[in-house]
Design an enzyme around this catalytic site. Structure first.
Site, PDB file in Angstrom:
ATOM      1  CB  SER A  46      -1.358   0.099   1.337  1.00  0.00           C
ATOM      2  OG  SER A  46      -2.290   0.602   0.858  1.00  0.00           O
ATOM      3  CG  ASP A 348      -4.461  -1.680   0.647  1.00  0.00           C
ATOM      4  OD1 ASP A 348      -3.150  -2.781   1.146  1.00  0.00           O
ATOM      5  OD2 ASP A 348      -4.455  -0.241   0.513  1.00  0.00           O
TER       6      ASP A 348
END
Length: 588
Positions: A46, A348
């Site tokens: 991320s 993500d």
């Protein structure tokens, strides 16, 4: 005086945790480490993937003598903290630009972050952004009694209350419709990352090109980082993403047996990436033995040709905030249907592993793998950076106190445990916890706080400098600190030998010629291994030499296990705790 990054001579790896705006801590941390270390392997998830990609690009620039390298990276937090114009929010906030269809929903949902906080900010923003729907709702309610022929209301109060109820209903209906319709239509996110040169993906692409010194129309690729010999990668960049369609995480770039599974549609990538990047993806698609008839369906590049910005964007698709990335693949588990590519949604990487501290791990390390963790507290912490000072430090589990937040806190704790339990457990192992710097953040710092004040951004970023300093001092040659490089290597050795002892005992017992299978009718492993090649169930030996080598290795292993078992001395006695477990698991 500019920092001299050319003198760094020692090697290190680094892992960085995801955390959206918390990633502002990483540029100064890696820039401080870069004064003494050259980054060999770099990983993250991320926001940590953004930092990892930027670190790899800067290392490439340093290695090849071009680009802005670590000089620009060190000054990045100050650049992102400034406002393009007074009162418009920081450049960091402007990276997260919504599309026109999601703009009013974005402004409403982020209102609690900017200016007024919490529910008050949300409700006031909902009224502003959905005012027309509120007026229509109020008008509909006020006209309803007249249409029904109802009269007799006395005074203005009932009419005002009716108008407020109608307005609230109109706003709620429009807001729910936007959540249900516009977010999925926008690739399941408020922002695709595109929308202007200063939005997330174009900004990131430009940053990587400047740091590395690559031309704008030649995206930095993993092959560039690997160098002339991919098997001995000069710079090994890896990051995590999560395929929601397949229900599992993937490491990027894809493994060799995975990289031929996926395709993409140009219309999807045009919405998510700059034009130069999409053109590169099309031109460098992997070769196909039998091209597909579908002109829109294009093969993904092999790992060496994959642009770093594409992998990074696949890792940082924070659910609902940043759009997911759709690739295409065939579902071979449904043979009753004609095989057709279907969307595979990548979101993500932090959904599955937000702190992949296991990346680049080796039984006995040749150089340190530093890791930077992010910790969040209900109050602003008194100490920004925490590192263990003794072998026993950071062994206890941290408490997640959620009771004050009621049901919301309970649900959040459930998702936190689901997301982070593996990473949290891994970080407690001996030989792991001594190389992790924990940066502590308060409730209004990092995370979804998209528009932090300039002073706050600088304060958080400076904690990265402190973390980098502590890490570099810890494993410096000749260090007299208790947790130095020699101690780290010794702890890893003791821990590995204790685990190996346990595994060897189990293997030796099962492979011994006199082992009796626990179930009647089964032959033992020694008899199975002694079968002729044409009698093996599957995966037969490639050659007679391979078979002989395997049998010889088993013979030595059984002998070693028997000798090890005969002694009363146990290597697990006094070994570091908790003891790791050696077992087969997929490489992710």
């Amino acid at each position: 005086m500019p920092a001299d990054y050319s003198r760094a001579s020692r090697k290190c790896d680094i892992i960085m945790k995801g955390g959206i705006t918390s990633g502002i801590v990483y540029p100064k941390a890696v820039s401080r480490l870069a004064l003494e270390y050259r980054f060999r392997s770099i990983g993250g998830t991320s926001a940590g993937a953004i930092a990892a990609a930027a670190t790899a690009a800067a290392e490439y620039g340093r290695l090849h003598g071009g680009g802005t390298s670590f000089g620009e990276l060190e000054s990045l937090p100050e650049t992102l903290a400034k406002e393009p114009a007074p009162g418009t929010g920081s450049r960091l906030f402007h990276l997260f630009q919504p599309q026109p269809a999601t703009a009013r929903l974005f402004r409403t949902l982020t209102a609690g972050i900017r200016g007024a906080r919490g529910l008050q900010g949300f409700f006031s923003a909902a009224v502003r952004n959905y005012a027309l729907r509120g007026l229509l709702g109020a008008a509909a309610v006020l006209f309803l009694p007249a249409l029904l022929g109802v009269s007799g209301f006395l005074g203005w109060l009932p009419w005002i209350l009716l108008a407020l109820v109608g307005a609230g209903a109109g706003i709620a209906q429009a807001l729910v419709r936007d959540v249900r319709e516009t977010i999925p239509a926008n690739y399941y996110g408020l922002s695709t990352g595109m929308g202007g040169s200063d939005s997330l993906t174009p900004w990131l692409h430009g940053l990587l090109q400047r740091l590395s010194g690559k031309a704008t129309d030649e995206p930095l690729t993993f092959g560039d980082l690997w160098g002339a010999d991919p098997s001995r990668r000069d710079i090994d960049l890896q990051m995590m993403t999560t395929c929601l369609t397949r229900g599992r995480p993937y490491r990027l770039p894809f493994a060799e047996h995975e990289e031929r599974l996926f395709y993409f549609r140009r219309k999807d990538l045009d919405e998510l990436f700059p034009r130069d990047v999409v053109a590169w993806m099309i031109e460098h698609g992997r070769p196909q033995s039998s091209p597909r008839d579908d002109d829109e369906l294009l093969p993904m590049p092999l790992g060496k040709d994959l642009p770093v910005v594409v992998a990074t964007r696949m890792s940082l698709s924070f659910p609902l905030l940043i759009s997911a990335v759709p690739l295409q693949a065939i579902d071979y588990t449904r043979p009753e249907r004609e095989p057709q590519p279907e969307p595979c949604w990548f979101s993500d990487g932090g959904i599955a592993s937000n702190f992949p501290v296991h990346f680049f791990d080796a039984p006995l390390p040749g150089w340190p793998t530093f890791a930077i963790n992010l910790r969040y507290f209900e109050e602003t912490p008194a100490k920004r950076v925490v590192m263990p000072q003794r072998n026993q430090d950071e062994l206890a589990d941290s408490f997640h106190r959620f009771e004050k937040r009621g049901l919301v806190g309970f649900v959040r704790a459930v998702f936190d445990a689901m997301q982070n339990w593996q990473d949290n457990a891994q970080a407690k192992l001996p030989g792991f916890r001594d190389r992790i710097a924990h940066i502590c953040l308060g409730p209004d710092e990092g995370g979804l706080n998209l528009d932090m004040p300039e002073a706050k951004v600088k304060e958080i970023a400076d904690s990265g400098t402190h973390a980098g300093l502590l890490l570099s001092r810890r494993f410096k040659p000749g260090s007299r600190a208790k947790l130095n490089w020699d101690n780290h290597r010794w702890v890893r050795f003791r821990s590995m030998m204790a685990s190996l002892e346990e595994m060897l005992e189990k293997l030796g017992r099962r492979l011994a010629p006199n082992f009796e299978p626990p179930q009647p009718g089964d032959e033992n492993y020694a008899a199975l291994l002694a079968r002729a090649t044409d009698e093996l169930p599957s995966y037969a030996w490639d050659s007679r030499a391979q078979r002989d080598e395997a049998l010889l290795a088993v013979k030595h292993l059984v002998k070693l296990a028997a000798a090890w078992a005969e002694t009363d001395v146990k290597l697990a006695d006094g070994a570091p705790r908790p003891m790791p477990e050696l077992r087969a698991r997929p490489r992710i």
